[in-house]
Design an enzyme around this catalytic site. Structure first.
Site, short mmCIF file in Angstrom:
data_model
loop_
_atom_site.label_atom_id
_atom_site.label_comp_id
_atom_site.label_asym_id
_atom_site.label_seq_id
_atom_site.Cartn_x
_atom_site.Cartn_y
_atom_site.Cartn_z
N ASP A 48 0.83 -1.19 0.00
CA ASP A 48 0.00 0.00 0.00
C ASP A 48 0.87 1.25 0.00
O ASP A 48 0.62 2.22 -0.73
CB ASP A 48 -0.91 -0.02 1.23
CG ASP A 48 -1.75 1.24 1.36
OD1 ASP A 48 -2.55 1.52 0.47
OD2 ASP A 48 -1.58 1.95 2.37
N ASP A 116 -6.41 -5.77 -2.09
CA ASP A 116 -5.39 -6.13 -1.10
C ASP A 116 -4.29 -7.00 -1.71
O ASP A 116 -3.10 -6.80 -1.44
CB ASP A 116 -6.04 -6.89 0.07
CG ASP A 116 -6.82 -5.98 1.00
OD1 ASP A 116 -6.70 -4.74 0.87
OD2 ASP A 116 -7.55 -6.51 1.86
N GLU A 119 -1.92 -5.03 -3.90
CA GLU A 119 -0.94 -4.31 -3.09
C GLU A 119 0.09 -5.25 -2.50
O GLU A 119 1.29 -4.92 -2.42
CB GLU A 119 -1.66 -3.54 -1.98
CG GLU A 119 -2.48 -2.37 -2.51
CD GLU A 119 -3.33 -1.70 -1.44
OE1 GLU A 119 -3.70 -0.53 -1.65
OE2 GLU A 119 -3.62 -2.34 -0.41
#
Length: 223
Positions: A48, A116, A119
């Site tokens: 992230d 998710d 990332e």
């Protein structure tokens, strides 16, 4: 944890990833529903930040937009929805490692999970090959969105905040009114209200997305 299936290893290589430690990459693709001790959570945390810096650097270098416009575009380009869009184009849903129930429930198409994992893959690339290599992957796969219109229009929450201030109203208030479904397929309902004006409810796969949708709906009704 075993290594990668050969089709997955080849898929990663085809998309520019530097696969060396297969256990690291399997971790990046593994959802908690599998029951494995190591899943993608830690790598997602790292990725992230890698994505945010790569996009911020790209936007800063691309022109002379002010801080507000840069932040607006950054937020749009690193959102879970944007990451999930890239993941789908790449074909990521076929390679996410899920428990049987999660897969049967459609978790392989969840924006939250795909975002998710996308990332997490960037986090793994950063560990394997460094920031420059991870940034090259971002520039390859986010190219169309950066060159397109993503983030150019004002974010609905910012638009609502400014509307309330411009009309001498209290700032909008957001309230989580419902959360349902399993963790991998959660649904959040958020209510936004402005005192003496009205309210709007919206449901989405994350609290942030629900707030955005509620703000957009409020502006359509009252703005």
């Amino acid at each position: 944890m075993t290594g990668l299936p050969e089709p997955t290893r080849q898929w990663l290589a085809d998309h520019g990833f530097s696969v060396q430690d297969e256990h690291l990459w399997r971790e990046a693709l593994t959802h908690g529903s599998t029951g494995h001790a190591r899943d993608y959570d830690r790598l997602e945390f790292l990725g992230d930040r890698v994505l945010g810096l790569a996009i911020a650097d790209w936007l800063y270098s691309a022109g002379d937009d002010d801080e507000g416009k840069l932040a607006q575009r950054l937020n749009a380009l690193v959102s879970k929805g944007a990451c999930a869009k890239v993941a789908r184009v790449m074909g990521l849903p076929d390679h996410v490692l899920l428990g049987k129930q999660a897969r049967d429930d459609g978790a392989a198409q969840s924006d939250n999970i795909l975002g998710d994992v996308m990332e997490a893959l960037l986090g793994a690339e950063f560990i394997e090959a460094g920031f420059d290599s991870a940034r090259a992957i971002v520039r390859r796969h986010w190219h169309d969105d950066v060159q397109g219109k993503a983030g150019h229009s004002k974010h609905p929450k910012s638009a609502l905040q400014e509307w309330a201030a411009g009309n001498q109203r209290r700032p909008p208030e957001y309230q989580l009114v419902d959360r349902s479904g399993p963790d991998h397929k959660a649904r959040f309902t958020v209510r936004v209200s402005v005192h003496n004006v009205g309210q709007a409810d919206a449901t989405a796969g994350s609290k942030q997305e629900a707030e955005t949708a509620a703000a957009r709906l409020f502006m359509e009704r009252y703005g």
